[in-house]
Design an enzyme around this catalytic site. Structure first.
Site, PDB file in Angstrom:
ATOM      1  N   LEU A 233       0.873  -1.181   0.000  1.00 24.95           N
ATOM      2  CA  LEU A 233       0.000   0.000   0.000  1.00 24.95           C
ATOM      3  C   LEU A 233       0.908   1.228   0.000  1.00 24.95           C
ATOM      4  O   LEU A 233       2.007   1.186   0.570  1.00 24.95           O
ATOM      5  CB  LEU A 233      -0.904   0.006   1.243  1.00 24.95           C
ATOM      6  CG  LEU A 233      -1.980  -1.090   1.323  1.00 24.95           C
ATOM      7  CD1 LEU A 233      -2.690  -1.050   2.682  1.00 24.95           C
ATOM      8  CD2 LEU A 233      -3.005  -0.931   0.204  1.00 24.95           C
ATOM      9  N   ASP A 234       0.449   2.301  -0.602  1.00 25.28           N
ATOM     10  CA  ASP A 234       1.255   3.527  -0.648  1.00 25.28           C
ATOM     11  C   ASP A 234       1.469   4.089   0.760  1.00 25.28           C
ATOM     12  O   ASP A 234       0.687   3.801   1.683  1.00 25.28           O
ATOM     13  CB  ASP A 234       0.542   4.599  -1.491  1.00 25.28           C
ATOM     14  CG  ASP A 234       0.392   4.174  -2.944  1.00 25.28           C
ATOM     15  OD1 ASP A 234       1.177   3.316  -3.392  1.00 25.28           O
ATOM     16  OD2 ASP A 234      -0.519   4.707  -3.605  1.00 25.28           O
TER      17      ASP A 234
END
Ligand code: URA
Length: 247
Positions: free
Chosen positions: A116-117
């Protein structure tokens, strides 16, 4: 299996360190499923059946897991990399045994299943089961992932319909479409994707002339991020949790 080998397999350090923990009286074992009080063992060669064994190491309960599968509520401003560039690594949120589990004699630890960013929060799975990571990352294994997206501009039906019909991103002429998409409110979109392209949600939302202001993953397959798992907290996955991912 010898107690020191059990501890070693769970990431408590080298066999020597594990033998030391045992000799110092820092390792206790719950002798039955019902046992409330664990018993101290000081002989590192004492044999136990590892499956289902519940240990207490330096005062912390540690159920034996042949393979580790955990979920983490990834907080904002953390990176899913072992060598982060700007923010702390998500791996710092895990206890050291999860990071030090050995594999084929070397320290390996659990790895995130996809990423995930840094500015995305929510459900992240980690495991030391390489086959599981491979399966989950394979394009043939379409696990739907649900994202809660807060957008900058009010949502329109046209935007929702375009996301469902498919939008073209800059790295592939083939359109990508949302498996499901609904406007929960004027600025809250719930988007389900079965692929995991780089920055996919942000790019899809930009492709319909809107902008992601906040992004949170709430679900993978049938597994929801539990309401009582606060950002930064982790939890073991049960067999039922694992089954629900691909159910
Ligand atoms: N899509 C994104 O743009 N970012 C994420 O972190 C996950 C999906």
């Amino acid at each position: 299996m010898q107690l020191q080998d059990i501890l070693y397999s769970q990431g408590f350090g080298t066999r020597r360190v594990c033998a030391g923990l045992i000799q110092q009286g820092l390792v206790q074992v719950y002798e039955s499923n019902e046992a409330i009080t664990p018993v101290e063992y000081r002989q590192s060669a004492t044999e136990f059946a590892a499956d289902g064994l519940r240990l207490r190491v330096q005062g912390i309960d540690w159920p034996y897991h042949q393979k580790a599968y955990v979920m983490l509520h990834k907080p904002l401003a953390t990176e899913c990399s072992q060598k982060p560039s700007t923010y702390p690594s998500i791996y710092t949120l895990l206890p050291s045994p999860l990071r030090l589990r050995p594999q084929k004699g070397a320290v390996q630890g659990v790895q995130a299943v996809g990423r995930l960013d840094q500015d995305t929060s929510g459900l992240l799975l980690l495991t030391d089961d390489g086959k599981f990571i491979h399966r989950m990352s394979s394009p043939r294994h379409h696990v739907p992932k649900v994202y809660e997206v807060i957008v900058k501009h009010p949502l329109s039906d046209a935007q929702v319909n375009k996301l469902l019909a498919g939008v073209v991103l800059d790295d592939d002429p083939k359109p990508v479409r949302a498996a499901a998409c609904e406007a929960v409110s004027s600025h809250h979109l719930r988007l389900t994707l079965t692929e995991g392209k780089y920055h996919q949600v942000k790019r899809m939302v930009a492709a319909v002339s809107n902008r992601v202001e906040a992004l949170h993953r709430s679900q993978m397959g049938g597994l929801r991020l539990p309401d009582d798992l606060a950002p930064g907290q982790w939890r073991w996955l049960s067999q039922a949790d694992l089954a629900s991912i691909s159910a």
